[in-house]
Scaffold this active site. Structure first.
Site, PDB file in Angstrom:
ATOM      1  N   SER A 173      -5.825  -6.136  -2.122  1.00 37.95           N
ATOM      2  CA  SER A 173      -4.851  -6.913  -1.344  1.00 37.95           C
ATOM      3  C   SER A 173      -5.454  -7.484  -0.065  1.00 37.95           C
ATOM      4  O   SER A 173      -4.912  -8.442   0.488  1.00 37.95           O
ATOM      5  CB  SER A 173      -3.645  -6.053  -0.979  1.00 37.95           C
ATOM      6  OG  SER A 173      -2.947  -5.711  -2.139  1.00 37.95           O
ATOM      7  N   ASP A 229      18.160   2.107   5.027  1.00 40.48           N
ATOM      8  CA  ASP A 229      17.060   1.220   4.666  1.00 40.48           C
ATOM      9  C   ASP A 229      17.580  -0.159   4.278  1.00 40.48           C
ATOM     10  O   ASP A 229      18.286  -0.299   3.293  1.00 40.48           O
ATOM     11  CB  ASP A 229      16.287   1.792   3.465  1.00 40.48           C
ATOM     12  CG  ASP A 229      15.802   3.205   3.730  1.00 40.48           C
ATOM     13  OD1 ASP A 229      15.127   3.405   4.753  1.00 40.48           O
ATOM     14  OD2 ASP A 229      16.111   4.110   2.927  1.00 40.48           O
ATOM     15  N   GLU A 273       6.662 -10.300   1.891  1.00 39.57           N
ATOM     16  CA  GLU A 273       5.960  -9.532   0.861  1.00 39.57           C
ATOM     17  C   GLU A 273       6.859  -8.498   0.190  1.00 39.57           C
ATOM     18  O   GLU A 273       7.476  -7.665   0.857  1.00 39.57           O
ATOM     19  CB  GLU A 273       4.761  -8.778   1.463  1.00 39.57           C
ATOM     20  CG  GLU A 273       3.954  -8.069   0.364  1.00 39.57           C
ATOM     21  CD  GLU A 273       3.086  -6.899   0.825  1.00 39.57           C
ATOM     22  OE1 GLU A 273       3.320  -6.366   1.917  1.00 39.57           O
ATOM     23  OE2 GLU A 273       2.190  -6.527   0.050  1.00 39.57           O
ATOM     24  N   ASP A 295       3.318  -3.259  -6.335  1.00 44.81           N
ATOM     25  CA  ASP A 295       1.935  -2.803  -6.475  1.00 44.81           C
ATOM     26  C   ASP A 295       1.818  -1.280  -6.469  1.00 44.81           C
ATOM     27  O   ASP A 295       1.165  -0.696  -7.338  1.00 44.81           O
ATOM     28  CB  ASP A 295       1.111  -3.395  -5.328  1.00 44.81           C
ATOM     29  CG  ASP A 295      -0.332  -2.961  -5.365  1.00 44.81           C
ATOM     30  OD1 ASP A 295      -1.039  -3.364  -6.303  1.00 44.81           O
ATOM     31  OD2 ASP A 295      -0.745  -2.210  -4.468  1.00 44.81           O
ATOM     32  N   ASP A 322      -0.872 -11.541  -5.289  1.00 43.06           N
ATOM     33  CA  ASP A 322      -2.257 -11.450  -4.815  1.00 43.06           C
ATOM     34  C   ASP A 322      -3.245 -11.115  -5.926  1.00 43.06           C
ATOM     35  O   ASP A 322      -4.402 -11.513  -5.876  1.00 43.06           O
ATOM     36  CB  ASP A 322      -2.382 -10.466  -3.640  1.00 43.06           C
ATOM     37  CG  ASP A 322      -1.705  -9.137  -3.890  1.00 43.06           C
ATOM     38  OD1 ASP A 322      -1.079  -8.955  -4.956  1.00 43.06           O
ATOM     39  OD2 ASP A 322      -1.800  -8.263  -3.003  1.00 43.06           O
ATOM     40  N   HIS A 323      -2.777 -10.367  -6.926  1.00 40.05           N
ATOM     41  CA  HIS A 323      -3.664  -9.958  -8.029  1.00 40.05           C
ATOM     42  C   HIS A 323      -2.781  -9.368  -9.116  1.00 40.05           C
ATOM     43  O   HIS A 323      -1.615  -9.061  -8.889  1.00 40.05           O
ATOM     44  CB  HIS A 323      -4.686  -8.929  -7.549  1.00 40.05           C
ATOM     45  CG  HIS A 323      -4.037  -7.756  -6.860  1.00 40.05           C
ATOM     46  ND1 HIS A 323      -3.271  -6.828  -7.536  1.00 40.05           N
ATOM     47  CD2 HIS A 323      -3.981  -7.408  -5.552  1.00 40.05           C
ATOM     48  CE1 HIS A 323      -2.800  -5.952  -6.666  1.00 40.05           C
ATOM     49  NE2 HIS A 323      -3.195  -6.284  -5.452  1.00 40.05           N
TER      50      HIS A 323
HETATM   51 ZN   LIG Z   1      -2.805  -2.317  -5.044  1.00 46.85          ZN
END
Ligand SMILES: [Zn+2]
Ligand SMILES: *[C@@H]1O[C@H](CO)[C@@H](O)[C@H](O)[C@H]1NC(C)=O
Ligand SMILES: *[C@@H]1O[C@H](CO)[C@@H](O)[C@H](O)[C@H]1NC(C)=O
Ligand SMILES: *[C@@H]1O[C@H](CO)[C@@H](O)[C@H](O)[C@H]1NC(C)=O
Length: 508
Positions: A121, A314, A340, A345, A386-387
């Site tokens: 990241s 929260d 984000e 992830d 991001d991936h």
């Molecule tokens: Zn990760």
């Protein structure tokens, strides 16, 4: 635009009509009656075609930009989440779209780092936020700096800044929202320069050798960090001392005794803006955006909890996104907001697929919430990741099968079942008792939120994946985001659309 909206609206109505009929007419085991009718498919495809033909290119200046980043949100994750969300609302699922999947322009971004074939990241954040590819584990530095090279960080000459800085220089409001610690690699790449993503607080720095400035300090005192108007997320412990407790009784993590929350307030006051610090949902929701123009919200000592495990205090990603937009919308030159969904992830790393899909669904809701608050003619919205991760979506179950369940009426050649979703590696690896055969999944409890989906190779944390990620765009210059390109192209195209940054812009 009106025509475009009408077409969209009619299309949605048609789909709703078709799908409501489907639910009444068929059980979920078989494809619906309407899908068996060629008109269903022809009508739907014709609507898409008409919509495309009726939408002119938008070449206005993007006054506002919202960049949404689903961390680890692979294309497989999107496909599975559609089904997860669709089934929650009583549909078969596969036929649904996530909010941003309806955007008119999509592209593919290549995510590798300068030193590794699969991104983390940090290097990836540096690419899509600053426009420069970097080494893995580093943020806001070019690849001239290796991970852990404190001297390279201190030299300053390899520092790179991007969207956050460019927007501030263009007189725009800036902010970011995340479900991770606000000092975590992804948001950090928007404001910090750190040779190691782990240097979030001073306590994380190596005990010997050169001292580098930690990421939390850079957020409060740095060139770019100190000018950010809205910061919402987790990671409170990195902002105050080990020897102190916060209002909820959690200890801080800093060794230098500095109270960065207090310093943030003082710094903002010195700049003549009225700051507000909040630490729970009620504080955020009741905050009067007309009264405060700079907000720091730290809702949890560490990452914010998964949505499936969140408590009453929260805020959701949607709530944080909405509040951030309401505050930033007051800026007359517009704003840049980075959002984000960070726990997609972490759930994948644990191979806890139920949580990963639920976090993705929450992310899609946040995009939808944002679209309702902005003028879409002058706001560029880009959604990407991001991936990837190593999760795959296996065949061949019947339509509408529980996406988190076993592939239906299918077994492996070992005559044991397999899950629709599984990983190439990770903690979900399940050896058989005799270590000879595959573990029999037939008696596992797949409904448990912490069930770890099967993995081929045992690894404590499942790894990222190396294939391209999707990019979805709508608004001014959204058509620039089509094609297949390096991930570091994204901020260059965004800056062009918004008339900011040192490169080409649509204004000059
Ligand atoms: Zn990760
Ligand atoms: C698949 O395997 C399970 C458990 O081993 C068994 O009970 C079931 O009958 C098998 N199903 C098929 C379609 O072969
Ligand atoms: C499976 O997990 C669910 C959710 O945690 C729980 O309600 C259920 O009782 C569990 N089933 C079994 C057989 O343990
Ligand atoms: C799931 O795991 C988390 C820790 O990761 C734990 O706090 C939680 O209690 C677990 N939930 C259930 C239902 O077991």
């Amino acid at each position: 635009m009106a025509q475009f909206l009408t077409v969209c609206f009619l299309y949605v109505l048609t789909l709703l009509y078709v799908s409501s009929r489907s639910i009444h007419k068929s059980n979920s085991e078989t494809p619906t009656f309407d899908e068996k009718n060629r008109d269903h498919w022809n009508l739907q495809a014709q609507w898409i075609l008409r919509t495309k033909l009726a939408s002119p290119l938008n070449t206005k200046v993007a006054k506002n930009v919202i960049l949404f980043l689903g961390d680890g949100m692979s294309i497989t994750t999107l496909a599975a989440t559609r089904v997860y969300l669709g089934q929650k609302y009583g549909h078969l699922g596969e036929e649904l779209k996530l909010s941003f999947e309806a955007f008119p322009y999509t592209g593919l971004a290549k995510t590798y780092c300068v030193d590794h074939n699969v991104a983390d990241s940090a290097c990836s954040g540096t690419a899509y936020l600053t426009g420069v590819k970097a080494n893995s584990g580093t943020v806001g530095l070019s690849a001239a700096v290796k991970r852990g090279d404190c001297k390279g960080q201190r030299d300053g000459i390899h520092s790179v800044t991007g969207l956050m800085d460019w927007a501030q220089k263009a007189g725009k409001g800036t902010g970011f929202v995340t479900t991770t610690r606000v000092t975590h690699a992804t948001p950090a790449a928007s404001y910090a320069h750190s040779a190691d993503r782990r240097w979030e607080a001073d306590s994380d720095l190596p005990k010997k050798g050169l001292r580098c400035e930690d990421i939390a300090t850079q957020l409060v005192k740095g060139q770019v960090g100190s000018k950010i108007d809205v910061i919402l997320g987790g990671g409170r412990r990195n902002f105050f001392s080990k020897n102190q407790k916060d209002i909820e009784g959690y200890n801080g993590y800093r060794s230098d005794g500095v109270d960065l929350i207090r310093e943030w307030k003082l710094k903002k006051e010195a700049l003549g803006v009225s700051p507000k610090y909040v630490y729970h949902k009620a504080g955020l929701l009741s905050l009067d955006e007309n009264h405060y123009n700079s907000v720091l919200g730290l809702f949890s000592p560490d990452h914010m909890p998964y949505h499936l495990e969140a408590g009453d205090d929260d805020p959701t990603l949607s709530e944080m996104t909405q509040k951030a937009i309401q505050i930033l919308k007051k800026k007359k030159n517009g704003f840049f907001l980075f959002v984000e969904g960070g726990r997609i992830d972490t759930a994948h790393h644990e191979t806890k697929t139920r949580k990963a899909l639920d976090e993705t669904a929450e992310f899609a809701k946040a995009v939808e919430a944002a679209l309702r608050l902005v003028d879409l003619q002058e706001t560029l919205v880009v959604v990407t990741s991001d991936h990837s991760h190593t999760m795959t979506y296996n065949g061949y179950s019947k339509r509408g099968t529980d996406i988190l369940g076993l592939a239906n009426k299918m077994n492996g050649s070992d005559n044991m079942p397999y899950t629709i979703l599984s990983y190439a590696n990770g903690p979900g690896y399940k050896p058989d008792d005799q270590h000879q055969k595959r573990h029999n999944l037939a008696f596992d409890n797949l409904s448990h939120i912490n069930y770890t989906y099967p993995a081929l190779v045992p690894i404590a944390r499942e790894t990222h994946g190396g294939e391209d990620v999707a990019v979805f765009a709508r608004g001014p210059w959204a058509h620039l985001f089509t094609g297949n390109y390096e991930q570091n192209f994204l901020p260059h195209a965004i800056a062009y659309a918004a008339c900011m940054g040192p490169g080409l812009t649509s204004c000059k």
